[in-house]
Design a protein around this motif. Sequence first.
Motif, mmCIF file in Angstrom:
data_model
loop_
_atom_site.group_PDB
_atom_site.id
_atom_site.type_symbol
_atom_site.label_atom_id
_atom_site.label_comp_id
_atom_site.label_asym_id
_atom_site.label_seq_id
_atom_site.Cartn_x
_atom_site.Cartn_y
_atom_site.Cartn_z
ATOM 1 N N THR A 3 0.841 -1.192 0.000
ATOM 2 C CA THR A 3 0.000 0.000 0.000
ATOM 3 C C THR A 3 0.877 1.242 0.000
ATOM 4 O O THR A 3 2.029 1.205 0.419
ATOM 5 C CB THR A 3 -0.924 0.058 1.230
ATOM 6 N N GLU A 4 0.316 2.310 -0.476
ATOM 7 C CA GLU A 4 1.001 3.591 -0.432
ATOM 8 C C GLU A 4 0.699 4.248 0.911
ATOM 9 O O GLU A 4 -0.457 4.327 1.322
ATOM 10 C CB GLU A 4 0.497 4.479 -1.568
ATOM 11 N N ILE A 5 1.739 4.668 1.597
ATOM 12 C CA ILE A 5 1.567 5.321 2.892
ATOM 13 C C ILE A 5 1.176 6.778 2.654
ATOM 14 O O ILE A 5 1.734 7.454 1.794
ATOM 15 C CB ILE A 5 2.862 5.246 3.729
ATOM 16 N N LYS A 6 0.221 7.254 3.414
ATOM 17 C CA LYS A 6 -0.211 8.643 3.298
ATOM 18 C C LYS A 6 0.966 9.582 3.564
ATOM 19 O O LYS A 6 1.797 9.304 4.439
ATOM 20 C CB LYS A 6 -1.327 8.951 4.303
ATOM 21 N N PRO A 7 1.035 10.687 2.826
ATOM 22 C CA PRO A 7 2.095 11.657 3.080
ATOM 23 C C PRO A 7 2.090 12.099 4.549
ATOM 24 O O PRO A 7 1.041 12.385 5.120
ATOM 25 C CB PRO A 7 1.745 12.824 2.152
ATOM 26 N N GLY A 8 3.268 12.107 5.154
ATOM 27 C CA GLY A 8 3.400 12.541 6.540
ATOM 28 C C GLY A 8 3.049 11.482 7.573
ATOM 29 O O GLY A 8 3.068 11.761 8.771
ATOM 30 N N HIS A 9 2.736 10.258 7.152
ATOM 31 C CA HIS A 9 2.319 9.211 8.089
ATOM 32 C C HIS A 9 3.404 8.179 8.382
ATOM 33 O O HIS A 9 3.199 7.294 9.202
ATOM 34 C CB HIS A 9 1.079 8.489 7.557
ATOM 35 N N ALA A 10 4.556 8.262 7.734
ATOM 36 C CA ALA A 10 5.586 7.236 7.904
ATOM 37 C C ALA A 10 6.040 7.115 9.358
ATOM 38 O O ALA A 10 6.143 6.006 9.894
ATOM 39 C CB ALA A 10 6.774 7.522 6.991
ATOM 40 N N ASP A 11 6.299 8.225 10.014
ATOM 41 C CA ASP A 11 6.755 8.165 11.410
ATOM 42 C C ASP A 11 5.678 7.604 12.335
ATOM 43 O O ASP A 11 5.969 6.816 13.234
ATOM 44 C CB ASP A 11 7.202 9.545 11.894
ATOM 45 N N ALA A 12 4.436 7.987 12.110
ATOM 46 C CA ALA A 12 3.336 7.474 12.937
ATOM 47 C C ALA A 12 3.163 5.969 12.724
ATOM 48 O O ALA A 12 2.912 5.226 13.674
ATOM 49 C CB ALA A 12 2.040 8.219 12.617
ATOM 50 N N LEU A 13 3.310 5.519 11.485
ATOM 51 C CA LEU A 13 3.214 4.090 11.196
ATOM 52 C C LEU A 13 4.343 3.335 11.886
ATOM 53 O O LEU A 13 4.113 2.299 12.511
ATOM 54 C CB LEU A 13 3.239 3.837 9.694
ATOM 55 N N ARG A 14 5.550 3.850 11.799
ATOM 56 C CA ARG A 14 6.684 3.215 12.486
ATOM 57 C C ARG A 14 6.420 3.126 13.990
ATOM 58 O O ARG A 14 6.709 2.112 14.629
ATOM 59 C CB ARG A 14 7.967 4.003 12.235
ATOM 60 N N LYS A 15 5.882 4.175 14.563
ATOM 61 C CA LYS A 15 5.579 4.197 16.000
ATOM 62 C C LYS A 15 4.532 3.132 16.344
ATOM 63 O O LYS A 15 4.675 2.403 17.329
ATOM 64 C CB LYS A 15 5.083 5.583 16.394
ATOM 65 N N ASP A 16 3.477 3.024 15.532
ATOM 66 C CA ASP A 16 2.431 2.024 15.786
ATOM 67 C C ASP A 16 2.986 0.605 15.664
ATOM 68 O O ASP A 16 2.679 -0.261 16.487
ATOM 69 C CB ASP A 16 1.268 2.210 14.811
ATOM 70 N N LEU A 17 3.804 0.354 14.651
ATOM 71 C CA LEU A 17 4.390 -0.976 14.477
ATOM 72 C C LEU A 17 5.346 -1.305 15.621
ATOM 73 O O LEU A 17 5.362 -2.439 16.107
ATOM 74 C CB LEU A 17 5.107 -1.058 13.130
ATOM 75 N N ALA A 18 6.126 -0.337 16.064
ATOM 76 C CA ALA A 18 7.037 -0.563 17.190
ATOM 77 C C ALA A 18 6.258 -0.860 18.467
ATOM 78 O O ALA A 18 6.638 -1.737 19.245
ATOM 79 C CB ALA A 18 7.936 0.652 17.386
#
Length: 85
Positions: A3-18
């Motif tokens: 999937t394409e990650i929403k602009p500006g969401h990469a850090d939040a996604l990393r935080k949720d996965l961690a």
Amino acid sequence: MFTEIKPGHADALRKDLAAMADVADDERVHAAVRQIGTLHDARHVIFDKVFSHSVGFPGVKDPGVKDWFVAHQAPAGVSSAPIPI
């Protein structure tokens, strides 16, 4: 899934996965899951939490969510199973 990650969401996604990885080894979490007896509701929370960072994800309660997943799936190049298929 790709999937394409929403602009500006990469850090939040990393935080949720961690955060999910951190609780995976927590015995209290394992005990709570055993008491629930099913992960159906937990899966909904995980999918909504992780995939909400993806472009176009409608949410697990949306009638079109299955179509969204099908549109973003990719065939596995390798598969492994503990028993013969």
